[in-house]
Design a protein around this motif. Structure first.
Motif, mmCIF file in Angstrom:
data_model
loop_
_atom_site.group_PDB
_atom_site.id
_atom_site.type_symbol
_atom_site.label_atom_id
_atom_site.label_comp_id
_atom_site.label_asym_id
_atom_site.label_seq_id
_atom_site.Cartn_x
_atom_site.Cartn_y
_atom_site.Cartn_z
ATOM 1 N N ARG A 53 7.807 45.061 -87.340
ATOM 2 C CA ARG A 53 7.961 46.238 -86.483
ATOM 3 C C ARG A 53 8.779 47.311 -87.177
ATOM 4 N NH1 ARG A 53 10.277 45.750 -80.463
ATOM 5 N NH2 ARG A 53 12.214 45.270 -81.555
ATOM 6 N N TRP A 69 8.906 50.776 -76.374
ATOM 7 C CA TRP A 69 8.820 49.332 -76.619
ATOM 8 C C TRP A 69 10.213 48.718 -76.707
ATOM 9 C CZ3 TRP A 69 5.952 46.981 -81.487
ATOM 10 C CH2 TRP A 69 5.890 45.605 -81.347
ATOM 11 N N ARG A 70 11.104 49.386 -77.439
ATOM 12 C CA ARG A 70 12.472 48.872 -77.566
ATOM 13 C C ARG A 70 13.208 48.937 -76.229
ATOM 14 N NH1 ARG A 70 14.541 47.694 -82.472
ATOM 15 N NH2 ARG A 70 13.384 48.332 -84.328
ATOM 16 N N VAL A 119 11.890 48.737 -73.235
ATOM 17 C CA VAL A 119 11.352 47.682 -72.381
ATOM 18 C C VAL A 119 11.985 46.343 -72.724
ATOM 19 C CG1 VAL A 119 9.274 46.334 -71.872
ATOM 20 C CG2 VAL A 119 9.174 48.829 -71.874
ATOM 21 N N GLN A 120 12.275 46.146 -74.003
ATOM 22 C CA GLN A 120 12.909 44.905 -74.441
ATOM 23 C C GLN A 120 14.428 44.942 -74.283
ATOM 24 O OE1 GLN A 120 11.332 44.464 -78.470
ATOM 25 N NE2 GLN A 120 9.803 43.037 -77.700
ATOM 26 N N ARG A 121 14.935 46.000 -73.638
ATOM 27 C CA ARG A 121 16.361 46.144 -73.320
ATOM 28 C C ARG A 121 17.248 46.137 -74.561
ATOM 29 N NH1 ARG A 121 17.081 45.772 -67.924
ATOM 30 N NH2 ARG A 121 15.446 44.805 -66.686
ATOM 31 N N GLN A 122 16.766 46.780 -75.619
ATOM 32 C CA GLN A 122 17.596 46.956 -76.795
ATOM 33 C C GLN A 122 18.500 48.166 -76.588
ATOM 34 O OE1 GLN A 122 15.437 46.868 -80.469
ATOM 35 N NE2 GLN A 122 14.207 45.093 -79.887
ATOM 36 N N ALA A 129 17.047 52.267 -79.957
ATOM 37 C CA ALA A 129 15.732 52.645 -79.458
ATOM 38 C C ALA A 129 15.364 54.076 -79.821
ATOM 39 C CB ALA A 129 15.684 52.463 -77.938
#
Length: 239
Positions: free
Chosen positions: A44, A83-84, A86-89, A94
């Motif tokens: 990624r 995307w980041r 949504v992944q709670r980064q 992000a």
């Protein structure tokens, strides 16, 4: 009665270097070698670094529309940002890629020239040259500040002339990466060759960075430990 707070100890260069090494993404793999895929953020990370620039160049070359090319690059970066999220980064992690692409797009849109999409990258390389060269001249080479903690040497390598020399050479390799980028890409910019500049920017980005890291790691590797004359072989030093 509340206890008075103890004064905070100001961070030392060693502690700051350790924090940077921990957050750099550079680490060893299971065989003890530098993990290049992790250093560039994995698949990624590669995609985030390469796809916006690739889309910008491809769309511009095919359609010759600067606005559409810029929109395409920003859209790709925005997808990775979502995307980041949504992944709670972390928000900083992000949005860092999107901000970088946005700055490049702003430069290009302001001048109306596709070539100026690549101008911020020149300045990033200039700043990197100053930082790495400064670390070499101060004899706190950046390769040692990062690799030293990964290898468990901390900053003890500074008191060992051979290890200091090895990390100085490794830092010169990293410095050469940034110098080479400018030496190749700046003439293409002034030659008004957006296609060649875009292709070399992609090739000399993450792939060349990974190669420079690997070379610096190998060059700065501790020497093999000689077997004891009276005991069993101690093997070799860690890579």
């Amino acid at each position: 009665m509340n206890q008075p707070e103890e004064p905070k100890t100001p961070p030392t260069l060693a502690s700051m270097a350790q924090a940077y090494a921990a957050s750099s993404g550079i680490a060893r793999n299971e065989r003890g070698h530098i993990d290049l895929m992790k250093a560039v953020g994995g698949i990624r990370g590669l995609a985030e670094s390469l796809l916006p620039g690739f889309v910008f160049l491809a769309v511009f070359v095919i359609g010759r529309s600067l606005s559409v090319a810029l929109a395409g690059a920003i859209a790709v970066a925005a997808v990775f940002t979502l995307w980041r999220l949504v992944q709670r980064q972390s928000v900083l992690q992000a949005f860092s890629g999107l901000v970088g692409v946005g700055i490049c797009a702003w430069f290009s849109d302001t001048t109306g020239r596709a070539l100026d999409y690549y101008v911020p990258g020149f300045w990033i390389n200039v700043v990197s040259i100053v930082v790495v060269l400064g670390s070499i001249l101060a004899r706190w080479p950046v390769a040692g500040l990062v690799f030293g903690f990964i290898r468990g040497e901390n900053v003890e390598w500074r008191s060992r002339p051979l290890r200091l020399r090895a990390y100085l050479i490794g830092s010169w390799i990293i410095l050469a990466l940034f110098v080479l980028r400018l030496a190749v890409q700046v003439p293409l910019y002034f030659a008004d060759n957006v296609v060649a500049l875009g292709i070399t920017r992609l090739l000399m980005g993450v792939p060349l960075y990974a190669l420079a890291l690997w070379l610096a790691w190998v060059i700065s590797r501790p020497a093999a430990v000689a077997p004891s004359a009276t005991g069993p072989s101690s093997g070799t030093a860690a890579p």
